[in-house]
Motif scaffolding. Structure first.
Motif, PDB file in Angstrom:
ATOM      1  N   HIS A 101      18.151 -34.080 -16.349  1.00 44.25           N
ATOM      2  CA  HIS A 101      16.740 -34.355 -16.853  1.00 44.25           C
ATOM      3  C   HIS A 101      16.969 -35.609 -17.742  1.00 44.25           C
ATOM      4  O   HIS A 101      18.115 -35.583 -18.601  1.00 44.25           O
ATOM      5  N   GLY A 102      15.990 -36.298 -18.040  1.00 41.68           N
ATOM      6  CA  GLY A 102      16.071 -37.590 -19.096  1.00 41.68           C
ATOM      7  C   GLY A 102      16.122 -36.936 -20.447  1.00 41.68           C
ATOM      8  O   GLY A 102      15.858 -35.949 -20.603  1.00 41.68           O
ATOM      9  N   PHE A 103      16.504 -37.822 -21.400  1.00 39.29           N
ATOM     10  CA  PHE A 103      16.808 -37.398 -22.943  1.00 39.29           C
ATOM     11  C   PHE A 103      15.527 -37.358 -23.634  1.00 39.29           C
ATOM     12  O   PHE A 103      15.291 -36.145 -24.463  1.00 39.29           O
ATOM     13  N   LEU A 104      14.603 -38.402 -23.489  1.00 39.77           N
ATOM     14  CA  LEU A 104      13.496 -38.448 -24.500  1.00 39.77           C
ATOM     15  C   LEU A 104      12.545 -37.210 -24.594  1.00 39.77           C
ATOM     16  O   LEU A 104      12.003 -36.841 -25.332  1.00 39.77           O
ATOM     17  N   ASP A 105      12.434 -36.763 -23.148  1.00 36.72           N
ATOM     18  CA  ASP A 105      11.275 -35.641 -23.119  1.00 36.72           C
ATOM     19  C   ASP A 105      12.206 -34.653 -22.358  1.00 36.72           C
ATOM     20  O   ASP A 105      11.519 -33.627 -21.742  1.00 36.72           O
ATOM     21  N   MET A 106      13.195 -34.218 -22.810  1.00 38.80           N
ATOM     22  CA  MET A 106      14.200 -32.894 -22.440  1.00 38.80           C
ATOM     23  C   MET A 106      13.352 -31.750 -22.942  1.00 38.80           C
ATOM     24  O   MET A 106      13.256 -31.781 -24.147  1.00 38.80           O
ATOM     25  N   PRO A 107      13.024 -30.806 -22.091  1.00 39.53           N
ATOM     26  CA  PRO A 107      12.495 -29.687 -22.617  1.00 39.53           C
ATOM     27  C   PRO A 107      13.719 -28.736 -23.554  1.00 39.53           C
ATOM     28  O   PRO A 107      14.632 -28.738 -23.295  1.00 39.53           O
ATOM     29  N   LEU A 108      13.129 -28.333 -24.677  1.00 38.76           N
ATOM     30  CA  LEU A 108      13.877 -27.729 -25.519  1.00 38.76           C
ATOM     31  C   LEU A 108      14.683 -26.525 -24.957  1.00 38.76           C
ATOM     32  O   LEU A 108      15.614 -26.172 -24.947  1.00 38.76           O
ATOM     33  N   GLU A 109      13.923 -25.717 -23.927  1.00 41.65           N
ATOM     34  CA  GLU A 109      14.427 -24.476 -23.306  1.00 41.65           C
ATOM     35  C   GLU A 109      15.684 -25.115 -22.527  1.00 41.65           C
ATOM     36  O   GLU A 109      16.486 -24.357 -22.131  1.00 41.65           O
ATOM     37  N   THR A 110      15.540 -26.395 -21.671  1.00 44.73           N
ATOM     38  CA  THR A 110      16.551 -26.945 -20.876  1.00 44.73           C
ATOM     39  C   THR A 110      17.838 -27.303 -21.693  1.00 44.73           C
ATOM     40  O   THR A 110      19.020 -26.458 -21.194  1.00 44.73           O
ATOM     41  N   PHE A 111      17.637 -27.776 -22.735  1.00 46.37           N
ATOM     42  CA  PHE A 111      18.668 -28.074 -23.830  1.00 46.37           C
ATOM     43  C   PHE A 111      19.627 -26.563 -24.140  1.00 46.37           C
ATOM     44  O   PHE A 111      20.756 -26.489 -23.870  1.00 46.37           O
ATOM     45  N   GLN A 112      18.518 -25.808 -24.611  1.00 46.85           N
ATOM     46  CA  GLN A 112      19.152 -24.559 -25.234  1.00 46.85           C
ATOM     47  C   GLN A 112      19.973 -23.822 -24.010  1.00 46.85           C
ATOM     48  O   GLN A 112      21.045 -23.277 -24.336  1.00 46.85           O
ATOM     49  N   ARG A 113      19.369 -23.658 -22.908  1.00 44.52           N
ATOM     50  CA  ARG A 113      20.032 -22.990 -21.776  1.00 44.52           C
ATOM     51  C   ARG A 113      21.190 -23.389 -21.356  1.00 44.52           C
ATOM     52  O   ARG A 113      22.136 -22.650 -21.150  1.00 44.52           O
ATOM     53  N   THR A 114      21.218 -24.562 -21.174  1.00 48.87           N
ATOM     54  CA  THR A 114      22.467 -25.498 -20.808  1.00 48.87           C
ATOM     55  C   THR A 114      23.639 -25.103 -21.969  1.00 48.87           C
ATOM     56  O   THR A 114      24.810 -24.962 -21.655  1.00 48.87           O
ATOM     57  N   MET A 115      23.320 -25.177 -23.018  1.00 50.94           N
ATOM     58  CA  MET A 115      24.242 -25.087 -24.059  1.00 50.94           C
ATOM     59  C   MET A 115      24.733 -23.584 -24.063  1.00 50.94           C
ATOM     60  O   MET A 115      25.684 -22.851 -24.248  1.00 50.94           O
ATOM     61  N   GLU A 116      23.741 -22.550 -23.896  1.00 50.59           N
ATOM     62  CA  GLU A 116      23.995 -21.227 -23.758  1.00 50.59           C
ATOM     63  C   GLU A 116      25.031 -20.786 -22.766  1.00 50.59           C
ATOM     64  O   GLU A 116      26.031 -19.967 -22.997  1.00 50.59           O
ATOM     65  N   VAL A 117      24.518 -21.264 -21.771  1.00 49.06           N
ATOM     66  CA  VAL A 117      25.504 -20.730 -20.446  1.00 49.06           C
ATOM     67  C   VAL A 117      26.939 -21.615 -20.315  1.00 49.06           C
ATOM     68  O   VAL A 117      27.748 -20.841 -20.460  1.00 49.06           O
ATOM     69  N   ASN A 118      26.908 -22.954 -20.766  1.00 49.95           N
ATOM     70  CA  ASN A 118      28.265 -23.463 -20.407  1.00 49.95           C
ATOM     71  C   ASN A 118      29.101 -23.457 -21.642  1.00 49.95           C
ATOM     72  O   ASN A 118      30.180 -23.198 -21.446  1.00 49.95           O
ATOM     73  N   LEU A 119      28.563 -23.433 -22.951  1.00 51.92           N
ATOM     74  CA  LEU A 119      29.384 -23.631 -24.015  1.00 51.92           C
ATOM     75  C   LEU A 119      29.517 -22.204 -24.758  1.00 51.92           C
ATOM     76  O   LEU A 119      30.599 -21.704 -25.177  1.00 51.92           O
ATOM     77  N   HIS A 120      28.284 -21.582 -25.244  1.00 57.54           N
ATOM     78  CA  HIS A 120      28.437 -20.287 -25.756  1.00 57.54           C
ATOM     79  C   HIS A 120      29.174 -19.274 -24.671  1.00 57.54           C
ATOM     80  O   HIS A 120      29.889 -18.498 -25.273  1.00 57.54           O
ATOM     81  N   GLY A 121      28.722 -19.381 -23.424  1.00 57.42           N
ATOM     82  CA  GLY A 121      29.261 -18.248 -22.462  1.00 57.42           C
ATOM     83  C   GLY A 121      30.607 -18.457 -22.346  1.00 57.42           C
ATOM     84  O   GLY A 121      31.272 -17.440 -22.396  1.00 57.42           O
ATOM     85  N   ALA A 122      31.113 -19.844 -22.351  1.00 56.58           N
ATOM     86  CA  ALA A 122      32.713 -19.921 -22.508  1.00 56.58           C
ATOM     87  C   ALA A 122      33.414 -19.494 -23.688  1.00 56.58           C
ATOM     88  O   ALA A 122      34.343 -19.075 -23.480  1.00 56.58           O
ATOM     89  N   PHE A 123      32.776 -19.519 -24.741  1.00 60.73           N
ATOM     90  CA  PHE A 123      33.135 -18.948 -26.075  1.00 60.73           C
ATOM     91  C   PHE A 123      33.384 -17.478 -25.999  1.00 60.73           C
ATOM     92  O   PHE A 123      34.337 -16.814 -26.286  1.00 60.73           O
TER      93      PHE A 123
END
Ligand SMILES: NC(=O)C1=CN([C@@H]2O[C@H](COP(=O)(O)OP(=O)(O)OC[C@H]3O[C@@H](n4cnc5c(N)ncnc54)[C@H](OP(=O)(O)O)[C@@H]3O)[C@@H](O)[C@H]2O)C=CC1
Ligand SMILES: C[C@H](O)[C@@H]1OC(=O)[C@H](O)[C@@H]1O
Length: 257
Positions: A101-123
């Motif tokens: 997804h492009g940066f300037l109109d990145m949906p908040l939920e797309t950002f949050q979900r990517t963080m939660e799965v990729n980074l929080h999940g790894a932690f």
């Protein structure tokens, strides 16, 4: 048979692979089983193919369904390893998403979900497995599937590349925190590997040709290209390797022009 077993780097080890149902995770799970490991396969939908692959190799396999973004999933994975195989020796934290997804109109939920799965999940899974390894008292190996994207950017990956830098950083810090328990922590940084995650992005033949030309080895990677690097880092061959990263990218990173 004995001759073959001499070359098995993970004989009778128990390995947990998150996102083991498809793509890189499936290839890693199978590579570990080929080297004699029993595998706990974490997935979010189904893992039938991986289970069949590992059963065909005569190794133990158990699948656990759950969202890695939920801390409870990490506990269930450890529990499955303990109940079925008596403990855990290796974790491969691999599950991840990359909804371009492009940066300037990145949906908040797309950002949050990517963080939660990729980074929080790894932690979560690293912490749960590390506690079990510490209690077992026989060390262990933790490998995070980071990415070449930990080192370089992507216009449509502004939510994703920080997660890949993050999991590499997580391995560096946990290497320090867990070294005293004999637990080694490293990351593998794949280049562009042909899987479902980038099927749409790579549907443009011009983009494919561009990548193949930029990669010194002349091709994009296959999931199986990652298996060997993970098996090496998981095994005693890497007994003095911790806090490190291994680029597996066909030379893409070093080819500036
Ligand atoms: N392909 C590439 O070019 C590169 C990939 N990577 C990294 O490799 C890892 C694997 O990617 P790849 O194999 O390409 O992708 P795929 O889309 O082929 O596979 C993703 C895997 O992650 C699992 N997964 C996704 N979300 C969750 C979740 N919330 N909880 C549990 N499991 C989940 C999927 O399970 P299910 O099938 O059940 O949905 C699947 O097994 C990712 O971390 C990715 O960032 C790194 C560099 C390059
Ligand atoms: C999904 C992308 O094609 C892939 O993911 C990565 O981590 C690589 O850097 C590629 O961009």
């Amino acid at each position: 048979m004995r001759e073959l077993e001499k070359h098995m780097l993970l004989k009778d080890k128990t390995v947990i692979v998150t996102g083991g149902s498809r793509g890189i995770g499936r290839a890693v799970a199978v590579a570990c089983a080929q080297h004699g490991a029993n595998v706990v396969v974490s997935h979010h939908s189904h893992a039938d193919e991986t289970i069949a692959d590992i059963q065909a190799l005569g190794r133990g396999v158990v699948a656990v369904k759950g969202d890695v973004a939920d801390p409870q999933t990490a506990q269930l994975l450890v529990q499955a390893a303990v109940e079925n195989f008596g403990g855990v020796d290796v974790l491969v934290s691999n599950a991840g998403i990359c909804p371009f997804h492009g940066f300037l109109d990145m949906p908040l939920e797309t950002f949050q979900r990517t963080m939660e799965v990729n980074l929080h999940g790894a932690f979560y899974v690293t912490q749960a497995v590390a506690n079990r390894m510490k209690d077992q008292g026989r060390g262990g190996a933790i490998i995070a599937i980071s990415s070449i994207s930990a080192l370089v950017g992507g216009e449509y990956q502004t939510h994703y590349t920080p997660t890949k830098a993050g999991v590499h950083s997580l391995m560096q810090s946990t290497a320090i925190a867990l070294g005293k328990y004999g637990i080694r922590c490293n990351s593998v940084m794949p280049g562009t590997i042909l899987t479902d995650i980038n099927k749409d992005d790579l549907s443009d033949p011009e983009k494919v040709a561009y990548f193949n030309k930029r990669i010194p080895l002349g091709r994009m990677g296959q999931p199986e290209d990652i298996g060997g690097a993970v098996v090496f880092l998981a095994s005693d061959m890497a007994a003095y390797v911790t806090g490190a990263s291994l680029l597996v990218d066909g030379g893409l990173f070093v080819n500036l022009q």
